[in-house]
Design an enzyme around this catalytic site. Structure first.
Site, mmCIF file in Angstrom:
data_model
loop_
_atom_site.group_PDB
_atom_site.id
_atom_site.type_symbol
_atom_site.label_atom_id
_atom_site.label_comp_id
_atom_site.label_asym_id
_atom_site.label_seq_id
_atom_site.Cartn_x
_atom_site.Cartn_y
_atom_site.Cartn_z
ATOM 1 N N CYS A 110 0.848 -1.197 0.000
ATOM 2 C CA CYS A 110 0.000 0.000 0.000
ATOM 3 C C CYS A 110 0.883 1.247 0.000
ATOM 4 C CB CYS A 110 -0.946 0.018 1.207
ATOM 5 S SG CYS A 110 -0.115 0.285 2.784
ATOM 6 N N CYS A 150 3.626 1.715 2.614
ATOM 7 C CA CYS A 150 4.903 1.032 2.358
ATOM 8 C C CYS A 150 5.837 1.957 1.581
ATOM 9 C CB CYS A 150 4.669 -0.242 1.555
ATOM 10 S SG CYS A 150 3.671 -1.493 2.364
ATOM 11 N N ASP A 177 8.441 31.256 -29.237
ATOM 12 C CA ASP A 177 9.528 31.719 -30.091
ATOM 13 C C ASP A 177 9.004 31.771 -31.524
ATOM 14 O OD1 ASP A 177 12.289 32.331 -30.744
ATOM 15 O OD2 ASP A 177 12.345 30.346 -31.649
ATOM 16 N N ASP A 218 12.839 25.910 -29.704
ATOM 17 C CA ASP A 218 13.416 24.748 -30.365
ATOM 18 C C ASP A 218 14.345 23.954 -29.462
ATOM 19 O OD1 ASP A 218 15.715 26.238 -30.236
ATOM 20 O OD2 ASP A 218 15.779 26.726 -32.366
ATOM 21 N N ASP A 222 17.141 28.431 -27.430
ATOM 22 C CA ASP A 222 16.182 28.923 -26.434
ATOM 23 C C ASP A 222 16.360 28.234 -25.079
ATOM 24 O OD1 ASP A 222 14.792 30.659 -28.226
ATOM 25 O OD2 ASP A 222 13.855 28.897 -29.116
#
Length: 744
Positions: free
Chosen positions: A22, A25, A440, A639, A643
């Site tokens: 669960c 854990c 851009d 790109d 950038d």
């Protein structure tokens, strides 16, 4: 939002964890690892049973981390690159094991369930064999269920308590043990009193509970297997063999043996084995499995191709550029794995709650027992015991632990199928919050390469002078010259041979064609050369420049014959995508290094009001920060190369293109196809995934919040509580699987 920066001497490794039952854990393993000196971060994902650990290798080894996880009561194996097939194999083995356990548990529990018919007046009409009412027969049936099939709960509960924590196993072990050992006590007491058939026992409570919990685990394992379908599908895309030229002949070898530089033959209908560049042949390639783009892409010598894509109709020869883990498909798989194994902030909240939930439930269960035994039904220990067990079982936090990671797994996997790669669950969560999108210009809104857009002729023989222009420009290396030559060739005109070629920097070019002087260049240069420009052509030239186009005038023998305009053309889907983004409520900004007039012209064509122009690449990040300081949640789309600083600064960085290494590293989201509509899809799937997570968390909390008081008031039998607990986990996974129906 500040992006995480890798620590000096930091190493990341991913473990496959077995033994978790669960969310508590996962929470315990995570806390245990984070307490270790030199461990900078740890994220344990209960849904896909993995742990991502950042640690200092000068302080700890991988074996130290494995030993720590083992002390916590779990097993950890380092996840290998080809782990998906191994994980799938382990999952199938686990399902087979659970199926066998469920069958055996059902066979042993059914007689005990049958014996319950004798306990109620409304089932008195059901015939019950008298031997089933014998406490010793029930003991024989219940014991293997309790300690053999249910032994996993005792082992896990022991490890949890030894590490001063509690989880679902503690609740199950306490609840079923209370029923079993109380019944054992009554069985021994009945022997002394010689009343074997009149004792009210609770063996069926513990046995049926364990059977139902095992059944729930089986259903959950089957459903969880479907959440990793995206990874399995991506793995299945990879071809197994490649046709390679070696030693002067074509050989078929396993794709793992392909090396960079190998010449590979790809026949029609075959998958391309690795990333490479076409050296021979012309064909179309289906790249939909990576980019989500349905239309095949034309390929010719010099074009790049990606591994796992399909060669449609022509024979190609390619030179291998990226193989193995460096290939695009391998990078895609790695990013999807990391996204599915990471945690969103909303999941960490759920983990913290589940970590303190179990001790609170144990306290409520004890109070329930005391209230019924001492006050509501004084002396009726059996009824008090049943209500206590029902509280423990109904409160198991399985659904809470599965609520977030299953949705993230399915959402990020489905996005990957459509060419949208989220780097982590955190970014999948953050994307739906953005309110400002910065685009851009070059390569994002536009195609990123110039094209011939306008031809205005003053001559009656346009064909002749276009051919002459191509003849001059073919000797130039300038990108605009290449665009002009390409555009003229597409009209069917082939260049002639030119001589005495001369390039005048910043002005234009000139050469001799058919013994005539040809000049192609700017208005100012031709004016300096004494060439007159008619008023009508001057007006058209200004109009083109206002539209952001670069204009070149053409003169033959010092007489003006026409005008050519070249521009970086807008992508076909840009305007539509920007309209859709604005409908989503986003403020759109365009960021460009171009002059303001050219940038404004592009922005006007696609419907963008906010323009930030004449910005150097190193200044783009500062522009993003200005918007963030104004309280905006900003996504930057570029790109992924020039950038990169702006992508890293933004709250969400999206890289357009074909998934290059730099793009994938610098961006939070990689859009495999250079289409702005993918941004719309990324935001939509983020919104749908978060909506799905909230639904899961609501029902998980509501289930426990309503179930606990109902059980405490005595309205829920333990076996019903067990069935409800199992179904709640399965329902959460099934709800997450609805995301697989997402269509872009």
């Amino acid at each position: 939002m500040s992006k995480s920066i890798s620590q000096p001497h930091s190493q990341q490794t991913t473990f496959r964890i077995t033994g978790m039952t669960c969310a508590a854990c996962a929470n315990r393993i995570e806390k245990g690892l984070k307490r270790m000196e030199g461990v900078t971060d740890a994220a344990v994902n209960f849904a896909i049973e993995t742990a991502q650990v950042d640690f200092d290798p000068t302080v700890h080894t991988i074996q130290d981390l494995q030993e720590k996880i083992a002390k916590l009561g779990y097993q950890a194996k380092v996840q290998q690159e080809d782990q998906i097939s191994e994980v799938e194999r382990d999952r199938k083995q686990k399902i087979k094991r659970l199926q066998l356990q469920c069958i055996i548990a059902a066979i042993l529990s059914f007689p005990l369930l049958w014996s319950m018919a004798a306990h109620f007046s409304f089932t008195s009409w059901i015939w019950t064999p008298s031997f089933l009412m014998n406490p010793w027969v029930q003991l024989v049936l219940a014991t293997p269920v309790q300690f053999w099939l249910g032994g996993r709960f005792y082992i896990a509960a022991f490890h949890a308590l030894r590490n001063r924590s509690a989880n679902m196993d503690v609740l199950v072990a306490l609840g079923t043990s209370a029923a079993y050992f109380y019944s054992l006590f009554l069985t021994i007491a009945s022997l002394e009193e010689k009343q074997l058939h009149s004792v009210e026992l609770y063996y069926e409570t513990s046995a049926i509970l364990i059977t139902l919990i095992l059944l729930g685990k089986l259903l959950e394992a089957k459903a969880k297997g479907r959440t990793s379908a995206a990874i399995q599908k991506l793995m299945g895309l990879q071809p197994k063999v490649a046709h390679v030229y070696r030693d002067g002949e074509e050989k078929t070898i396993p794709v793992e043996q392909v090396m960079v530089g190998d010449q590979l033959v790809i026949k029609p209908g075959e998958k391309i084995p690795v990333d490479g560049v076409v050296t021979e042949g012309i064909s179309t390639v289906d790249e939909s499995m990576l980019t989500g783009e349905s239309l095949p892409v034309d390929k010719k010598p010099g074009d790049l191709v990606m591994g796992a894509t399909v060669n449609k109709n022509g024979r190609l020869v390619i030179k291998a550029k990226k193989v193995g883990k460096d290939s695009t498909i391998a990078q895609v798989i790695r990013i999807v794995e990391e996204a599915q194994g990471s945690k969103a902030a909303i999941q960490r909240i759920a983990d913290r709650i589940s970590g303190i939930f179990v001790p609170i439930v144990v306290g409520i269960a004890i109070l329930t027992f005391l209230a019924w035994w001492l006050w509501l039904r004084p002396g009726q220990i059996g009824e008090a015991l049943e209500n206590m067990i029902a509280v423990m079982v109904i409160a198991c936090p399985c659904a809470l632990g599965l609520a977030t990671p299953t949705s993230i797994m399915v959402g990020s996997g489905r996005a990957a199928e459509w060419g949208i790669l989220f780097k982590s669950g955190e970014h999948l969560e953050t994307t739906h919050r953005i309110n400002t999108l910065v685009l851009d210009k070059t390569g994002t809104i536009t195609e990123g390469k110039p094209a011939l857009t306008d031809i205005i002729s003053l001559s009656d023989n346009e064909t002749e002078w276009l051919q002459v222009v191509a003849s001059v420009e073919q000797d130039s290396e300038h990108p605009l010259a290449k665009a002009i030559v390409k555009g003229i060739r597409e009209k069917g005109f082939e260049p002639k041979q030119a001589r005495d070629f001369e390039a005048i920097p910043g002005s234009g070019v000139k050469a001799i064609v058919d013994e005539k002087e040809v000049m192609v260049g700017s208005y100012n240069w031709l004016k300096r050369m004494g060439i007159e420009v008619p008023k009508t052509l001057f007006e058209r030239m200004n109009q083109c420049e206002q539209e952001g186009k670069t204009v070149m005038l053409v003169a033959i023998e010092r007489k003006l014959v026409g005008l050519l305009a070249v521009a970086d053309t807008i992508k076909a889907t840009s305007k539509q995508a920007i309209e859709q983004l604005q409908e989503l409520g986003l403020d759109i900004y365009m960021l460009s290094g171009d002059n303001r007039r050219a940038a404004q012209a592009i922005a006007q064509q696609v419907g963008i009001e906010h323009v930030i122009a004449e910005v150097l690449p190193e200044e783009k990040a500062a522009e993003i920060q200005k918007l963030q300081r104004a309280g905006r949640k900003v996504a930057m789309v570029g790109d992924g190369i020039n950038d990169a600083p702006a992508l890293a600064t933004a709250d969400i960085g999206m890289a357009m293109g074909t998934g290059t290494d730099i793009a994938m590293e610098s961006a939070d989201i990689t859009l495999m196809h250079g289409d702005l509509t993918k941004i719309v899809d990324a935001i939509r799937i983020s919104k749908q995934t978060m909506r799905n997570i909230r639904q899961n968390l609501f029902w998980a909390f509501a289930y426990n919040s309503l179930g606990i008081p109902v059980a405490a008031m005595g309205f829920l039998a333990p076996w019903l509580a067990g069935a409800a607990m199992a179904l709640s986990s399965v329902s959460v996974v099934l709800n997450a699987l609805r995301l697989r129906r997402f269509q872009p």
